[in-house]
Scaffold this motif. Sequence first.
Motif, PDB file in Angstrom:
ATOM      1  N   TYR A  17      80.568  10.013  47.614  1.00 42.51           N
ATOM      2  CA  TYR A  17      81.825   9.437  48.111  1.00 42.51           C
ATOM      3  C   TYR A  17      81.710   9.137  49.604  1.00 42.51           C
ATOM      4  O   TYR A  17      82.069   8.045  50.055  1.00 42.51           O
ATOM      5  N   ALA A  18      81.213  10.096  50.377  1.00 48.91           N
ATOM      6  CA  ALA A  18      81.079   9.903  51.827  1.00 48.91           C
ATOM      7  C   ALA A  18      80.150   8.737  52.140  1.00 48.91           C
ATOM      8  O   ALA A  18      80.423   7.936  53.047  1.00 48.91           O
ATOM      9  N   THR A  19      79.079   8.609  51.377  1.00 51.56           N
ATOM     10  CA  THR A  19      78.124   7.512  51.597  1.00 51.56           C
ATOM     11  C   THR A  19      78.776   6.155  51.359  1.00 51.56           C
ATOM     12  O   THR A  19      78.719   5.259  52.218  1.00 51.56           O
ATOM     13  N   TYR A  20      79.407   5.981  50.211  1.00 58.11           N
ATOM     14  CA  TYR A  20      79.972   4.676  49.877  1.00 58.11           C
ATOM     15  C   TYR A  20      81.243   4.378  50.667  1.00 58.11           C
ATOM     16  O   TYR A  20      81.538   3.216  50.956  1.00 58.11           O
ATOM     17  N   THR A  21      81.967   5.406  51.044  1.00 57.54           N
ATOM     18  CA  THR A  21      83.122   5.206  51.919  1.00 57.54           C
ATOM     19  C   THR A  21      82.655   4.692  53.275  1.00 57.54           C
ATOM     20  O   THR A  21      83.241   3.768  53.841  1.00 57.54           O
ATOM     21  N   LEU A  45      88.739  10.016  47.284  1.00 62.49           N
ATOM     22  CA  LEU A  45      88.599  11.402  47.728  1.00 62.49           C
ATOM     23  C   LEU A  45      89.149  12.360  46.668  1.00 62.49           C
ATOM     24  O   LEU A  45      88.493  13.345  46.304  1.00 62.49           O
ATOM     25  N   LEU A  46      90.336  12.061  46.178  1.00 58.07           N
ATOM     26  CA  LEU A  46      90.910  12.903  45.123  1.00 58.07           C
ATOM     27  C   LEU A  46      90.015  12.918  43.892  1.00 58.07           C
ATOM     28  O   LEU A  46      89.813  13.962  43.262  1.00 58.07           O
ATOM     29  N   TYR A  47      89.486  11.765  43.555  1.00 56.32           N
ATOM     30  CA  TYR A  47      88.581  11.652  42.411  1.00 56.32           C
ATOM     31  C   TYR A  47      87.334  12.507  42.637  1.00 56.32           C
ATOM     32  O   TYR A  47      86.922  13.267  41.748  1.00 56.32           O
ATOM     33  N   ALA A  48      86.734  12.401  43.830  1.00 54.30           N
ATOM     34  CA  ALA A  48      85.518  13.169  44.133  1.00 54.30           C
ATOM     35  C   ALA A  48      85.781  14.674  44.053  1.00 54.30           C
ATOM     36  O   ALA A  48      84.914  15.438  43.626  1.00 54.30           O
ATOM     37  N   LEU A  49      86.973  15.074  44.437  1.00 52.27           N
ATOM     38  CA  LEU A  49      87.318  16.493  44.425  1.00 52.27           C
ATOM     39  C   LEU A  49      87.772  16.988  43.049  1.00 52.27           C
ATOM     40  O   LEU A  49      87.936  18.183  42.849  1.00 52.27           O
ATOM     41  N   SER A  50      87.967  16.059  42.109  1.00 52.50           N
ATOM     42  CA  SER A  50      88.435  16.450  40.774  1.00 52.50           C
ATOM     43  C   SER A  50      87.307  16.853  39.831  1.00 52.50           C
ATOM     44  O   SER A  50      87.548  17.148  38.671  1.00 52.50           O
ATOM     45  N   LEU A  74      92.331  -8.656  55.809  1.00 52.68           N
ATOM     46  CA  LEU A  74      93.571  -8.095  55.268  1.00 52.68           C
ATOM     47  C   LEU A  74      93.363  -7.621  53.828  1.00 52.68           C
ATOM     48  O   LEU A  74      93.846  -6.557  53.440  1.00 52.68           O
ATOM     49  N   ASN A  75      92.611  -8.390  53.062  1.00 54.40           N
ATOM     50  CA  ASN A  75      92.329  -7.985  51.686  1.00 54.40           C
ATOM     51  C   ASN A  75      91.527  -6.684  51.657  1.00 54.40           C
ATOM     52  O   ASN A  75      91.752  -5.829  50.816  1.00 54.40           O
ATOM     53  N   ASP A  76      90.607  -6.527  52.608  1.00 51.46           N
ATOM     54  CA  ASP A  76      89.885  -5.256  52.731  1.00 51.46           C
ATOM     55  C   ASP A  76      90.853  -4.108  52.967  1.00 51.46           C
ATOM     56  O   ASP A  76      90.752  -3.059  52.329  1.00 51.46           O
ATOM     57  N   LEU A  77      91.778  -4.290  53.894  1.00 52.53           N
ATOM     58  CA  LEU A  77      92.746  -3.232  54.195  1.00 52.53           C
ATOM     59  C   LEU A  77      93.566  -2.870  52.962  1.00 52.53           C
ATOM     60  O   LEU A  77      93.829  -1.702  52.703  1.00 52.53           O
ATOM     61  N   GLU A  78      93.956  -3.882  52.201  1.00 59.99           N
ATOM     62  CA  GLU A  78      94.783  -3.655  51.019  1.00 59.99           C
ATOM     63  C   GLU A  78      94.025  -2.955  49.889  1.00 59.99           C
ATOM     64  O   GLU A  78      94.637  -2.362  49.010  1.00 59.99           O
ATOM     65  N   ASN A  79      92.707  -3.032  49.904  1.00 58.62           N
ATOM     66  CA  ASN A  79      91.926  -2.472  48.809  1.00 58.62           C
ATOM     67  C   ASN A  79      91.086  -1.257  49.200  1.00 58.62           C
ATOM     68  O   ASN A  79      90.927  -0.341  48.394  1.00 58.62           O
ATOM     69  N   ILE A  80      90.559  -1.241  50.401  1.00 58.75           N
ATOM     70  CA  ILE A  80      89.707  -0.130  50.820  1.00 58.75           C
ATOM     71  C   ILE A  80      90.539   1.106  51.141  1.00 58.75           C
ATOM     72  O   ILE A  80      90.141   2.229  50.804  1.00 58.75           O
ATOM     73  N   VAL A  81      91.702   0.932  51.761  1.00 58.19           N
ATOM     74  CA  VAL A  81      92.541   2.098  52.083  1.00 58.19           C
ATOM     75  C   VAL A  81      92.932   2.870  50.815  1.00 58.19           C
ATOM     76  O   VAL A  81      92.759   4.097  50.771  1.00 58.19           O
ATOM     77  N   PRO A  82      93.418   2.221  49.754  1.00 57.46           N
ATOM     78  CA  PRO A  82      93.686   2.985  48.524  1.00 57.46           C
ATOM     79  C   PRO A  82      92.433   3.654  47.950  1.00 57.46           C
ATOM     80  O   PRO A  82      92.494   4.784  47.456  1.00 57.46           O
ATOM     81  N   PHE A  83      91.289   2.966  48.037  1.00 56.82           N
ATOM     82  CA  PHE A  83      90.035   3.558  47.563  1.00 56.82           C
ATOM     83  C   PHE A  83      89.717   4.849  48.309  1.00 56.82           C
ATOM     84  O   PHE A  83      89.242   5.817  47.707  1.00 56.82           O
ATOM     85  N   LEU A  84      89.972   4.872  49.619  1.00 50.66           N
ATOM     86  CA  LEU A  84      89.668   6.068  50.409  1.00 50.66           C
ATOM     87  C   LEU A  84      90.426   7.282  49.880  1.00 50.66           C
ATOM     88  O   LEU A  84      89.838   8.340  49.661  1.00 50.66           O
ATOM     89  N   GLY A  85      91.732   7.128  49.687  1.00 48.52           N
ATOM     90  CA  GLY A  85      92.543   8.248  49.220  1.00 48.52           C
ATOM     91  C   GLY A  85      92.273   8.614  47.782  1.00 48.52           C
ATOM     92  O   GLY A  85      92.028   9.784  47.452  1.00 48.52           O
TER      93      GLY A  85
END
Length: 159
Positions: free
Chosen positions: A20-24, A95-100, A81-92
């Motif tokens: 997760y840290a790598t691809y983030t 992270l939850l996914y990686a910790l699950s 702007l499209n990056d912001l709309e898609n990468i920010v949700p991916f980050l959160g």
Amino acid sequence: RSGEMAKLTQLIDNEVFRAYATYTTIVLLKMMLMSLITAYFRITRKAFVNPEDTASFGKGENAKKYLRTDPDVERVRRGHLNDLENIVPFLGIGLLYALSGPELYTALLHFRIFAGARITHTFAYLIPLPQPSRGLSWAAGYAVTISMAYRVLKTALYL
């Protein structure tokens, strides 16, 4: 204090979290690159939105002609702007996914598809590539984020 450090060390030793840290990091660097590309296009197209940015081109009416929009600058901005709309949700969600506790193979598949989709989306936006390349790359990245969200909800919240 040492107990907290032990937990942090366990997290860093977690292969899924490292993936997760790598691809983030990759997608965040790509998103940061969009700022530099925007600046490049603004300078080369001499299209600025702030009066102080035109100071090196003269004063008064001479500088005002550089206060304008440019289609190439706006295209890069829309991609950013499209990056912001898609990468920010991916980050959160990522992270939850990686910790699950997902399997490493499945997590890597999610993270790699998302990163590849966002990179492809950027090329499709900037070159531009013919549709549906941009739309498909957006949809692939979006589907990955939805898939991770579903798995988090199913695993962590017992839905």
